[in-house]
Design a protein around this motif. Structure first.
Motif, PDB file in Angstrom:
ATOM      1  N   PHE A   1       0.823  -1.212   0.000  1.00 19.52           N
ATOM      2  CA  PHE A   1       0.000   0.000   0.000  1.00 19.52           C
ATOM      3  C   PHE A   1       0.857   1.262   0.000  1.00 19.52           C
ATOM      4  N   LEU A   2       2.129   1.159   0.334  1.00 16.34           N
ATOM      5  CA  LEU A   2       3.022   2.304   0.213  1.00 16.34           C
ATOM      6  C   LEU A   2       3.767   2.291  -1.112  1.00 16.34           C
ATOM      7  N   VAL A   3       4.131   1.108  -1.578  1.00 14.76           N
ATOM      8  CA  VAL A   3       4.923   1.025  -2.808  1.00 14.76           C
ATOM      9  C   VAL A   3       4.124   1.532  -4.006  1.00 14.76           C
ATOM     10  N   LEU A   4       2.861   1.170  -4.100  1.00 12.52           N
ATOM     11  CA  LEU A   4       2.083   1.488  -5.296  1.00 12.52           C
ATOM     12  C   LEU A   4       1.880   2.989  -5.507  1.00 12.52           C
ATOM     13  N   PRO A   5       1.408   3.768  -4.528  1.00 15.23           N
ATOM     14  CA  PRO A   5       1.279   5.211  -4.780  1.00 15.23           C
ATOM     15  C   PRO A   5       2.621   5.894  -4.990  1.00 15.23           C
ATOM     16  N   LEU A   6       3.642   5.438  -4.304  1.00 11.41           N
ATOM     17  CA  LEU A   6       4.964   6.029  -4.484  1.00 11.41           C
ATOM     18  C   LEU A   6       5.518   5.704  -5.867  1.00 11.41           C
ATOM     19  N   TYR A   7       5.282   4.495  -6.348  1.00 10.40           N
ATOM     20  CA  TYR A   7       5.721   4.107  -7.681  1.00 10.40           C
ATOM     21  C   TYR A   7       5.040   4.962  -8.745  1.00 10.40           C
ATOM     22  N   GLY A   8       3.738   5.238  -8.561  1.00 10.84           N
ATOM     23  CA  GLY A   8       3.028   6.071  -9.522  1.00 10.84           C
ATOM     24  C   GLY A   8       3.605   7.475  -9.609  1.00 10.84           C
ATOM     25  N   VAL A   9       4.008   8.045  -8.473  1.00  3.30           N
ATOM     26  CA  VAL A   9       4.604   9.381  -8.477  1.00  3.30           C
ATOM     27  C   VAL A   9       5.984   9.343  -9.122  1.00  3.30           C
ATOM     28  N   MET A  10       6.769   8.337  -8.788  1.00  2.22           N
ATOM     29  CA  MET A  10       8.129   8.263  -9.327  1.00  2.22           C
ATOM     30  C   MET A  10       8.133   8.067 -10.840  1.00  2.22           C
ATOM     31  N   LYS A  11       7.158   7.349 -11.369  1.00  6.71           N
ATOM     32  CA  LYS A  11       7.105   7.145 -12.809  1.00  6.71           C
ATOM     33  C   LYS A  11       6.859   8.449 -13.557  1.00  6.71           C
ATOM     34  N   GLY A  12       6.251   9.423 -12.899  1.00 10.15           N
ATOM     35  CA  GLY A  12       5.964  10.687 -13.545  1.00 10.15           C
ATOM     36  C   GLY A  12       7.098  11.695 -13.481  1.00 10.15           C
ATOM     37  N   ILE A  13       8.207  11.359 -12.824  1.00 11.89           N
ATOM     38  CA  ILE A  13       9.346  12.274 -12.704  1.00 11.89           C
ATOM     39  C   ILE A  13      10.265  12.077 -13.908  1.00 11.89           C
ATOM     40  N   SER A  14      10.567  13.156 -14.589  1.00 13.93           N
ATOM     41  CA  SER A  14      11.415  13.084 -15.775  1.00 13.93           C
ATOM     42  C   SER A  14      12.880  12.946 -15.378  1.00 13.93           C
ATOM     43  N   ALA A  15      13.569  12.034 -16.039  1.00 15.08           N
ATOM     44  CA  ALA A  15      14.997  11.846 -15.770  1.00 15.08           C
ATOM     45  C   ALA A  15      15.823  13.018 -16.287  1.00 15.08           C
ATOM     46  N   ALA A  16      15.248  13.822 -17.172  1.00 17.13           N
ATOM     47  CA  ALA A  16      15.993  14.964 -17.718  1.00 17.13           C
ATOM     48  C   ALA A  16      16.332  15.980 -16.635  1.00 17.13           C
ATOM     49  N   GLU A  17      15.495  16.084 -15.624  1.00 16.73           N
ATOM     50  CA  GLU A  17      15.761  17.046 -14.548  1.00 16.73           C
ATOM     51  C   GLU A  17      17.006  16.649 -13.762  1.00 16.73           C
ATOM     52  N   MET A  18      17.133  15.346 -13.481  1.00 17.66           N
ATOM     53  CA  MET A  18      18.320  14.889 -12.761  1.00 17.66           C
ATOM     54  C   MET A  18      19.579  15.050 -13.616  1.00 17.66           C
ATOM     55  N   ARG A  19      19.473  14.774 -14.916  1.00 15.14           N
ATOM     56  CA  ARG A  19      20.630  14.943 -15.794  1.00 15.14           C
ATOM     57  C   ARG A  19      21.027  16.414 -15.900  1.00 15.14           C
ATOM     58  N   ALA A  20      20.020  17.295 -15.902  1.00 19.20           N
ATOM     59  CA  ALA A  20      20.322  18.725 -15.964  1.00 19.20           C
ATOM     60  C   ALA A  20      21.041  19.185 -14.702  1.00 19.20           C
ATOM     61  N   ALA A  21      20.599  18.700 -13.547  1.00 17.20           N
ATOM     62  CA  ALA A  21      21.258  19.070 -12.299  1.00 17.20           C
ATOM     63  C   ALA A  21      22.683  18.530 -12.253  1.00 17.20           C
ATOM     64  N   THR A  22      22.872  17.315 -12.751  1.00 23.64           N
ATOM     65  CA  THR A  22      24.215  16.740 -12.762  1.00 23.64           C
ATOM     66  C   THR A  22      25.134  17.528 -13.695  1.00 23.64           C
ATOM     67  N   SER A  23      24.602  17.953 -14.848  1.00 25.44           N
ATOM     68  CA  SER A  23      25.424  18.711 -15.789  1.00 25.44           C
ATOM     69  C   SER A  23      25.826  20.074 -15.244  1.00 25.44           C
ATOM     70  N   LEU A  24      25.072  20.583 -14.273  1.00 24.90           N
ATOM     71  CA  LEU A  24      25.407  21.863 -13.661  1.00 24.90           C
ATOM     72  C   LEU A  24      26.343  21.710 -12.475  1.00 24.90           C
ATOM     73  N   GLY A  25      26.800  20.493 -12.199  1.00 24.95           N
ATOM     74  CA  GLY A  25      27.802  20.289 -11.169  1.00 24.95           C
ATOM     75  C   GLY A  25      27.294  19.714  -9.868  1.00 24.95           C
ATOM     76  N   ALA A  26      26.020  19.390  -9.760  1.00 24.87           N
ATOM     77  CA  ALA A  26      25.491  18.826  -8.525  1.00 24.87           C
ATOM     78  C   ALA A  26      25.877  17.359  -8.399  1.00 24.87           C
ATOM     79  N   GLY A  27      26.239  16.943  -7.184  1.00 23.81           N
ATOM     80  CA  GLY A  27      26.581  15.555  -6.935  1.00 23.81           C
ATOM     81  C   GLY A  27      25.340  14.698  -6.805  1.00 23.81           C
ATOM     82  N   PRO A  28      25.495  13.372  -6.780  1.00 24.09           N
ATOM     83  CA  PRO A  28      24.337  12.475  -6.685  1.00 24.09           C
ATOM     84  C   PRO A  28      23.475  12.736  -5.450  1.00 24.09           C
ATOM     85  N   LEU A  29      24.107  12.965  -4.286  1.00 24.78           N
ATOM     86  CA  LEU A  29      23.333  13.210  -3.067  1.00 24.78           C
ATOM     87  C   LEU A  29      22.554  14.506  -3.165  1.00 24.78           C
ATOM     88  N   THR A  30      23.188  15.536  -3.722  1.00 21.15           N
ATOM     89  CA  THR A  30      22.504  16.816  -3.879  1.00 21.15           C
ATOM     90  C   THR A  30      21.334  16.700  -4.844  1.00 21.15           C
TER      91      THR A  30
END
Length: 413
Positions: free
Chosen positions: A297-326
């Motif tokens: 009951f926790l995995v399913l709603p969280l999975y639905g939200v995570m599927k809607g997050i674009s990976a391009a945002e994380m790649r953009a942050a990484t290209s600007l110098g942010a580390g994985p934790l940041t």
């Protein structure tokens, strides 16, 4: 000027206002209500109505007024100061005899015994004496039948049960009662159990929700980031517990966690422990079994939200110098918080109503409010107490749901 005049006379749809919607769209709202009305009526009759009628028993007291109507009216009119008058005593004697012959004396006797232990035997002893020929013309005659009638606590309990409204069940659900002077006092120490059970219920539910969040977040992240050919079979494994009864899953944990169960025998065989661990019939067993049952009951709603997050945002942050934790803390985690909070609220809400799992894998100090509600509903048939405990559980839960909805909406994304 000519251009302006031509523009004003150009035919076309209006650009604003209610007329901008096609006629079919304007009537869609009425059709929607017409289509959903039968479902709303069905829910009101089959679900909401019975629930409200059950909860109303927490503040209603019908046993004594239905069996002893004249006595109940005289008890409501009596101020409670000094002994009752002869008219009240005579009405009580008449209606005790009538209720005994009608077979309704047990309902009143049981209700009075909730408030004052020993009232049941007093009522039955008086009914037997009246059946054998004793008569009651006044308070003195009652005292001659049984000396317990001179105890003011007996008449106070009857006055509390005279209805039609009562605070007895609600006060009892928080370990309180009314004394002879009408003041709210705490019950005796050995009878004060419900507040501890309520706090234990919320504690267990909160810990289970936290454990599900800690275990479910990595699982949901893995499902959301894997390719579909791998994520879909794993998602089926997450859904698999829904196809198995909660009773069966709980019983399986009893087999796994018992003293000579699979887990203890495996640990002893590997030489990690010498004596079996106490993994069941305690709080640890409750946490393990309930976390396993409620984790999807926790995995399913969280999975639905995570599927809607674009990976391009994380790649953009990484290209600007942010580390994985940041990137995780400042980009990914804030976007998943609504799903995480929604999943934790669902798990917490469902955990509050569990009683089979704590009853099977927990000890006497691990029982929850739902177990007490089941006891009063199915065994002692004290529906007023069951309704009061349900209301005591429902009110804070409703407040927490509204608070969780507000927090979910206010989380910055």
């Amino acid at each position: 000027m000519a251009t302006s005049s031509r523009s004003a006379s150009t035919p076309g749809w209006p650009v604003s206002g209610a007329q901008s919607r096609p006629p079919a769209a304007q009537g869609a709202g009425g059709w929607t209500w017409a289509l959903t009305a039968p479902l709303l009526v069905f829910l009101a009759i089959a679900f909401l109505g019975p629930v409200l009628l059950m909860l109303a028993r927490a503040v209603s007291d019908a046993e004594l007024p239905s069996a002893w109507p004249q006595t109940a009216q005289l008890l409501r009119d009596w101020d409670g100061n000094g002994p009752p008058d002869d008219r009240l005593a005579a009405a009580l004697g008449t209606e005790i005899l009538a209720a005994r012959r009608a077979g309704t004396l047990n309902r009143v006797a049981n209700r009075l015994n909730y408030d004052l232990v020993g009232s049941r035997s007093l009522v039955y002893a008086t009914g037997d004496a009246l059946e054998r020929g004793a008569s009651v013309r006044g308070f003195a005659d009652l005292a001659r039948i049984d000396r317990r009638w001179i105890n003011p606590a007996v008449w106070t309990a009857m006055r509390h049960a005279a209805g039609p409204r009562t605070s007895f069940y609600l006060l009892a659900s928080v370990d309180r009662r009314l004394d002879g002077d009408g003041r709210i006092v705490q019950v005796e120490r050995e009878q004060a159990v419900f507040v501890d059970i309520l706090l234990r219920t919320f504690l267990i539910s909160a810990v289970v929700a936290l454990l599900c969040a800690l275990l479910g977040y990595p699982v949901a992240y893995l499902l959301a980031t894997l390719p579909s050919r791998w994520a879909n079979p794993l998602l089926i494994l997450v859904l698999l517990p829904f196809w198995t009864s909660a009773l069966v899953r709980t019983t399986a944990w009893v087999v796994l966690l018992q003293t000579h169960g699979v887990l203890n025998e495996a640990l002893i065989g590997m030489g990690l422990i010498e004596t079996p661990l106490a993994l069941i019939y305690n709080r640890l067993g409750v946490y393990i079994a309930m976390t396993h049952v409620l984790l999807p009951f926790l995995v399913l709603p969280l999975y639905g939200v995570m599927k809607g997050i674009s990976a391009a945002e994380m790649r953009a942050a990484t290209s600007l110098g942010a580390g994985p934790l940041t990137v995780f803390l400042r980009i990914y985690l804030p976007q998943t918080l609504p799903g995480l909070l929604a999943g934790m609220i669902i798990v917490f809400t469902l955990a509050l109503g569990y009683y089979i799992t704590p009853a099977l894998v927990g000890g006497g100090a691990d029982q929850m409010v739902s177990g007490s509600i089941a006891f009063y509903t199915n065994q002692s048939l004290n529906w007023g107490m069951a309704a009061a405990l349900s209301l005591l559980l429902l009110v804070p839960l409703t407040l927490m749901l509204f608070a969780g909805r507000y927090l979910t909406k206010s989380v910055p994304v």
